[in-house]
Design an enzyme around this catalytic site. Structure first.
Site, short mmCIF file in Angstrom:
data_model
loop_
_atom_site.label_atom_id
_atom_site.label_comp_id
_atom_site.label_asym_id
_atom_site.label_seq_id
_atom_site.Cartn_x
_atom_site.Cartn_y
_atom_site.Cartn_z
CG HIS A 34 -1.82 -1.16 1.51
ND1 HIS A 34 -1.59 -1.92 2.54
CD2 HIS A 34 -2.90 -1.42 0.79
CE1 HIS A 34 -2.36 -2.94 2.35
NE2 HIS A 34 -3.48 -2.71 1.03
N GLY A 144 -2.84 -1.98 -6.72
CA GLY A 144 -1.72 -2.50 -7.21
C GLY A 144 -1.45 -3.62 -8.31
CD GLN A 145 -0.07 -6.37 -12.93
OE1 GLN A 145 -0.17 -5.18 -13.21
NE2 GLN A 145 0.15 -7.97 -13.18
CE LYS A 146 -1.30 -10.82 -3.23
NZ LYS A 146 -2.85 -10.14 -3.24
CD GLN A 150 -9.33 -4.55 -6.67
OE1 GLN A 150 -10.33 -5.18 -6.03
NE2 GLN A 150 -7.70 -4.00 -6.11
NE ARG A 184 -8.43 -12.06 2.53
CZ ARG A 184 -9.28 -11.45 2.16
NH1 ARG A 184 -8.29 -10.93 0.87
NH2 ARG A 184 -10.26 -10.82 1.56
O1 PAF Z 1 -8.18 -3.84 -2.84
C1 PAF Z 1 -8.34 -3.36 -2.34
O2 PAF Z 1 -8.50 -3.34 -1.33
C2 PAF Z 1 -9.77 -3.28 -2.32
O3 PAF Z 1 -10.39 -3.73 -3.41
C3 PAF Z 1 -10.46 -1.88 -3.02
C4 PAF Z 1 -10.06 -1.37 -4.23
C5 PAF Z 1 -9.94 -0.86 -2.19
C6 PAF Z 1 -12.24 -1.69 -2.92
O4 PAF Z 1 -11.97 -1.69 -1.52
#
Ligand code: PAF
Length: 283
Positions: A34, A144-146, A150, A184
């Site tokens: 992050h 993030g690319q991780k 998404q 996690r």
């Molecule tokens: O990647 C995350 O932490 C979540 O999926 C996000 C993008 C903040 C949406 O809740």
């Protein structure tokens, strides 16, 4: 650094913020992955905003919403140290008030891989990210690319609904042993960590095979599967080698590919991915 809990107060602060503004959406329990997003946002923008919200709609009833790791105090200290200007930390009622009933479904790209294994997950992600981009109106938003799929879902959402942010994808941050950082990972028992390394090792194998000239996706996939299955502490969910934009699976790598996988280690489900050919530092 201002910490704001309501939509109206955030909109107010946003109006007075210097532009460009970069947004780092998070679910908290912040780690170096992050913070890499925050640092990139800090370098690119005059104002940096971060959101901390554990989004209930992206968790299935069987998933870990209640136990998802949280540390608001520690998170705020980290964000303050990184020079974040605004933090949006709403509670669930501020984001989903009584009667809330509008959801965003991104099409095809959301229905594969994680979408198949976690039905409804990307509907929740797309809905909350759509709300965040609408409330915050960032010039840029950082992911993030991780979470490669998404990122594709959010790019499509942003384009299809004209949300107007530049979506910036930042390379995965890994521990020195190769494990991709994830909130996690906190669930992993010490003895499970070794088994968790099977994800990055199998991606390394895929990269080596690609660099040696192997293009047959079945050959790469089966060697990755064999490696994961040889680790007694790991249970494979899927390995995919697919077009890096559409996630269409293919037989031979003749265009940029995303190698992605999900593996259960103890009670934890981990995901990771690599691009082939690798973009410098992207995997
Ligand atoms: O990647 C995350 O932490 C979540 O999926 C996000 C993008 C903040 C949406 O809740």
């Amino acid at each position: 650094m201002k910490v704001i809990e309501t939509v109206d107060a955030f909109r107010d602060a946003r109006c007075r913020a210097a532009e460009p503004l970069g947004l780092v959406p998070t679910m908290g329990y912040l780690h170096e992955g992050h913070l890499a997003l925050v640092r990139r946002a800090r370098a690119d923008n005059r104002t940096v905003a971060a959101s901390i919200f554990v989004n209930p709609t992206q968790f299935a009833p069987t998933e870990d919403l209640a136990t998802y790791p949280r540390d608001m105090e520690g998170d705020l200290e980290k964000l303050e140290r990184e020079g974040v200007d605004l933090v949006f930390a709403p509670d669930s009622d501020a984001v989903y008030p009584a009667g809330f009933d509008t959801y965003v479904d991104v099409g095809d790209v959301a229905n594969r891989l994680e979408g198949q294994h976690r039905p409804g997950h990307f509907r929740g992600v797309a809905t909350v990210v759509c709300k965040l981009l609408t409330i915050v109106r960032p010039d840029r938003a950082y992911f993030g690319q991780k979470d490669a799929q998404q990122c594709l879902v959010i790019r499509k959402l942003n384009a299809d609904l004209n949300l107007g942010a530049e979506i910036v994808v930042v390379p995965t941050v890994r521990d020195p042993d190769g494990l991709a950082l994830s909130s996690r990972n906190a669930y992993l028992k010490p003895e499970e960590r070794a088994a968790a390394l099977t994800l990055s090792r199998s991606l390394h194998l895929a990269r080596e095979m690609y660099d040696d000239g192997v293009r047959d996706t079945e050959e790469i996939r089966s060697r990755m599967q064999a490696l994961i299955e040889s680790e007694p502490g790991a249970r494979l969910d899927y390995v995919s080698i697919a077009d890096a934009q559409t996630l269409d699976e293919f037989d031979a790598i003749d265009r940029p590919a995303l190698v992605s996988l999900a593996v259960h280690v103890g009670s934890v489900r981990l995901i990771d991915n690599a691009l082939l050919p690798s973009r410098l530092g992207a995997g």
